[in-house]
Design a protein around this motif. Structure first.
Motif, PDB file in Angstrom:
ATOM      1  N   GLU A  99      -2.771  -2.940  -8.847  1.00 38.53           N
ATOM      2  CA  GLU A  99      -4.150  -2.015  -8.783  1.00 38.53           C
ATOM      3  C   GLU A  99      -5.011  -2.970  -9.442  1.00 38.53           C
ATOM      4  O   GLU A  99      -5.630  -2.502 -10.598  1.00 38.53           O
ATOM      5  CB  GLU A  99      -3.828  -0.766  -9.140  1.00 38.53           C
ATOM      6  CG  GLU A  99      -3.050   0.068  -8.542  1.00 38.53           C
ATOM      7  CD  GLU A  99      -3.768   0.774  -7.089  1.00 38.53           C
ATOM      8  OE1 GLU A  99      -4.745   0.126  -6.777  1.00 38.53           O
ATOM      9  OE2 GLU A  99      -2.726   1.458  -6.554  1.00 38.53           O
TER      10      GLU A  99
ATOM     11  N   ASP B   4     -10.061  -1.457   1.573  1.00 37.57           N
ATOM     12  CA  ASP B   4     -10.705  -2.794   1.666  1.00 37.57           C
ATOM     13  C   ASP B   4     -10.303  -4.084   1.096  1.00 37.57           C
ATOM     14  O   ASP B   4     -10.154  -4.997   1.683  1.00 37.57           O
ATOM     15  CB  ASP B   4     -12.065  -2.685   1.100  1.00 37.57           C
ATOM     16  CG  ASP B   4     -12.851  -1.762   1.827  1.00 37.57           C
ATOM     17  OD1 ASP B   4     -13.180  -1.534   2.810  1.00 37.57           O
ATOM     18  OD2 ASP B   4     -13.946  -0.910   1.130  1.00 37.57           O
ATOM     19  N   VAL B   5      -9.450  -3.799   0.087  1.00 34.30           N
ATOM     20  CA  VAL B   5      -8.629  -4.687  -0.745  1.00 34.30           C
ATOM     21  C   VAL B   5      -7.439  -5.033   0.166  1.00 34.30           C
ATOM     22  O   VAL B   5      -7.189  -6.372   0.516  1.00 34.30           O
ATOM     23  CB  VAL B   5      -8.054  -4.439  -2.174  1.00 34.30           C
ATOM     24  CG1 VAL B   5      -7.023  -5.404  -2.682  1.00 34.30           C
ATOM     25  CG2 VAL B   5      -9.249  -4.162  -2.997  1.00 34.30           C
TER      26      VAL B   5
ATOM     27  N   THR C  64       0.795  -1.228   0.140  1.00 34.98           N
ATOM     28  CA  THR C  64      -0.040  -0.042  -0.005  1.00 34.98           C
ATOM     29  C   THR C  64       0.997   1.186   0.154  1.00 34.98           C
ATOM     30  O   THR C  64       1.993   1.383   0.197  1.00 34.98           O
ATOM     31  CB  THR C  64      -0.769  -0.063   1.131  1.00 34.98           C
ATOM     32  OG1 THR C  64      -0.163   0.185   2.411  1.00 34.98           O
ATOM     33  CG2 THR C  64      -2.008  -1.194   1.130  1.00 34.98           C
TER      34      THR C  64
ATOM     35  N   GLU D 126     -17.942  -2.450  -6.737  1.00 35.10           N
ATOM     36  CA  GLU D 126     -17.652  -3.353  -5.419  1.00 35.10           C
ATOM     37  C   GLU D 126     -17.950  -4.644  -5.788  1.00 35.10           C
ATOM     38  O   GLU D 126     -17.182  -5.712  -5.109  1.00 35.10           O
ATOM     39  CB  GLU D 126     -18.603  -2.766  -4.304  1.00 35.10           C
ATOM     40  CG  GLU D 126     -18.403  -3.641  -3.025  1.00 35.10           C
ATOM     41  CD  GLU D 126     -19.312  -2.897  -1.836  1.00 35.10           C
ATOM     42  OE1 GLU D 126     -19.542  -3.566  -0.737  1.00 35.10           O
ATOM     43  OE2 GLU D 126     -19.877  -1.990  -2.134  1.00 35.10           O
TER      44      GLU D 126
ATOM     45  N   ARG E 121     -14.888  -5.934  -7.684  1.00 37.74           N
ATOM     46  CA  ARG E 121     -13.787  -5.850  -6.749  1.00 37.74           C
ATOM     47  C   ARG E 121     -13.872  -7.100  -5.778  1.00 37.74           C
ATOM     48  O   ARG E 121     -12.645  -7.805  -6.020  1.00 37.74           O
ATOM     49  CB  ARG E 121     -13.721  -4.581  -6.069  1.00 37.74           C
ATOM     50  CG  ARG E 121     -12.519  -4.516  -5.059  1.00 37.74           C
ATOM     51  CD  ARG E 121     -12.904  -3.475  -4.026  1.00 37.74           C
ATOM     52  NE  ARG E 121     -13.900  -3.866  -3.030  1.00 37.74           N
ATOM     53  CZ  ARG E 121     -14.437  -3.473  -2.239  1.00 37.74           C
ATOM     54  NH1 ARG E 121     -14.129  -2.052  -2.020  1.00 37.74           N
ATOM     55  NH2 ARG E 121     -15.433  -3.724  -1.645  1.00 37.74           N
TER      56      ARG E 121
ATOM     57  N   THR F 133      -7.815  -3.730  -9.015  1.00 36.28           N
ATOM     58  CA  THR F 133      -9.581  -3.555  -8.614  1.00 36.28           C
ATOM     59  C   THR F 133      -9.809  -2.320  -9.141  1.00 36.28           C
ATOM     60  O   THR F 133     -10.842  -1.564  -8.628  1.00 36.28           O
ATOM     61  CB  THR F 133      -9.800  -4.138  -7.457  1.00 36.28           C
ATOM     62  OG1 THR F 133      -8.992  -3.303  -6.430  1.00 36.28           O
ATOM     63  CG2 THR F 133      -9.581  -5.645  -7.305  1.00 36.28           C
ATOM     64  N   SER F 134      -8.939  -1.115  -9.534  1.00 35.33           N
ATOM     65  CA  SER F 134      -8.906   0.146  -9.603  1.00 35.33           C
ATOM     66  C   SER F 134     -10.117   0.789 -10.218  1.00 35.33           C
ATOM     67  O   SER F 134     -10.618   1.679 -10.210  1.00 35.33           O
ATOM     68  CB  SER F 134      -7.683   0.770  -9.774  1.00 35.33           C
ATOM     69  OG  SER F 134      -7.188   0.378 -11.259  1.00 35.33           O
TER      70      SER F 134
ATOM     71  N   THR G 272      -2.131  -2.053  -3.865  1.00 28.43           N
ATOM     72  CA  THR G 272      -3.387  -1.322  -3.954  1.00 28.43           C
ATOM     73  C   THR G 272      -3.547  -0.224  -3.185  1.00 28.43           C
ATOM     74  O   THR G 272      -2.700   0.032  -2.306  1.00 28.43           O
ATOM     75  CB  THR G 272      -4.721  -2.356  -3.236  1.00 28.43           C
ATOM     76  OG1 THR G 272      -5.796  -1.753  -3.311  1.00 28.43           O
ATOM     77  CG2 THR G 272      -4.099  -2.895  -1.823  1.00 28.43           C
ATOM     78  N   HIS G 273      -4.254   0.948  -3.526  1.00 28.70           N
ATOM     79  CA  HIS G 273      -4.785   2.031  -2.835  1.00 28.70           C
ATOM     80  C   HIS G 273      -5.979   1.787  -2.124  1.00 28.70           C
ATOM     81  O   HIS G 273      -6.403   3.066  -1.439  1.00 28.70           O
ATOM     82  CB  HIS G 273      -4.841   3.175  -3.632  1.00 28.70           C
ATOM     83  CG  HIS G 273      -5.873   3.012  -4.711  1.00 28.70           C
ATOM     84  ND1 HIS G 273      -6.037   2.432  -5.872  1.00 28.70           N
ATOM     85  CD2 HIS G 273      -7.040   3.763  -4.742  1.00 28.70           C
ATOM     86  CE1 HIS G 273      -7.108   2.788  -6.538  1.00 28.70           C
ATOM     87  NE2 HIS G 273      -7.753   3.179  -5.594  1.00 28.70           N
ATOM     88  N   ASP G 274      -6.542   0.855  -2.030  1.00 22.90           N
ATOM     89  CA  ASP G 274      -8.015   0.452  -1.723  1.00 22.90           C
ATOM     90  C   ASP G 274      -7.945  -0.081  -0.447  1.00 22.90           C
ATOM     91  O   ASP G 274      -7.534  -1.242  -0.289  1.00 22.90           O
ATOM     92  CB  ASP G 274      -9.023  -0.537  -2.761  1.00 22.90           C
ATOM     93  CG  ASP G 274     -10.457  -0.491  -2.216  1.00 22.90           C
ATOM     94  OD1 ASP G 274     -10.448  -0.319  -1.144  1.00 22.90           O
ATOM     95  OD2 ASP G 274     -11.147  -0.942  -2.989  1.00 22.90           O
TER      96      ASP G 274
END
Length: 244
Positions: free
Chosen positions: A168, A203-204, A43, A175, A178, A170-171, A199-201
């Motif tokens: 990344e 939740d991921v 991250t 939802e 993803r 799922t970018s 990832t930047h998410d």
């Protein structure tokens, strides 16, 4: 389609990785251990070094100093290509625009010695798992960003890699899709693969077992040069480090 169980003894290890870019360090003494059977989230904000680290771990980029290995051997060829058994999901997808979705996946399988009929069957099945089974005959140039992303993930999953590096992945997804992609990545880890997800998410990242957080090319909150099994059981607020 069945999956091939893997020997759980092999780890992907980077020690004191340093990459110098134009005017700044892209990676500064980064060490990391990604273990088979676990998902590691890398991250950090844009420009923190996530893509550079995955490129080094995948054998696409040689570090200026430091060492990287998988099962004690090299991660790439002398020509700057990933070792056999490694699959990458790139931010730019890396798909061939003039081929269909099915053909893009089949090409990867054929390169690993899978026969034409089996390659088509496995490609179709994997695309269906990612919710793009209806796009098998569509040209890549005709697909949306989210569709391209799922085809790129399908190509990586279809070859049943020992090491799966996803940048990344799922970018571009809603939802539902993803979560579908994350579930498939988890299935690869459960099979025994090394799975690393930039990832930047939050939740991921929360769905992963471990996390390595980068800030300006360095591992945040840990001494430089220390091998990292990272931080299991992390809590996210988002990407809050323990003790911060």
């Amino acid at each position: 389609m069945g999956t091939t169980p893997l020997d759980g003894a092999a780890a992907l290890v980077g020690l004191d990785l340093r990459v110098v870019g134009p005017g700044r360090l892209l990676l500064d003494e980064v060490s990391v251990t990604a273990s088979p059977g676990r998902m590691l989230a890398v991250t950090g904000s844009s420009g923190s070094g996530k893509t550079t680290l995955l490129s080094v771990l995948g054998g696409l980029l040689r570090p200026d100093s430091g060492q990287v290995s998988y099962a004690g051997g090299p991660v790439g060829t002398r020509h700057g290509e990933p070792r056999a058994g490694t699959a990458l999901v790139l931010q730019t997808y890396g798909l061939v625009p003039s081929l269909t979705a099915e053909e893009n996946v089949s090409v990867a399988l054929r390169a690993r010695g899978v026969g034409p009929r089996d390659a088509v069957s496995r490609s179709t099945a994997t695309l269906d798992r990612l919710g793009v089974g209806d796009l098998v005959d569509r040209l890549i140039s005709e697909l949306s960003g989210g569709q391209l992303q799922r085809v790129a993930v399908s190509r990586a999953l279809a070859v049943e890699p020992e090491v799966l590096l996803a940048d990344e992945p799922t970018s571009e997804l809603d939802e539902t899709n993803r979560d579908r992609v994350v579930a498939e990545l988890r299935a690869e880890a459960d099979r025994g693969a090394v799975v690393v997800v930039a990832t930047h998410d939050p939740d991921v990242a929360a769905a992963c077992d471990d996390e390595l957080h980068l800030v300006d090319g360095r591992v945040e909150g840990l001494p430089a040069g220390v091998p990292v099994e990272v931080i299991p059981g992390h809590e996210h607020d988002p990407f809050r480090r323990p003790g911060s």
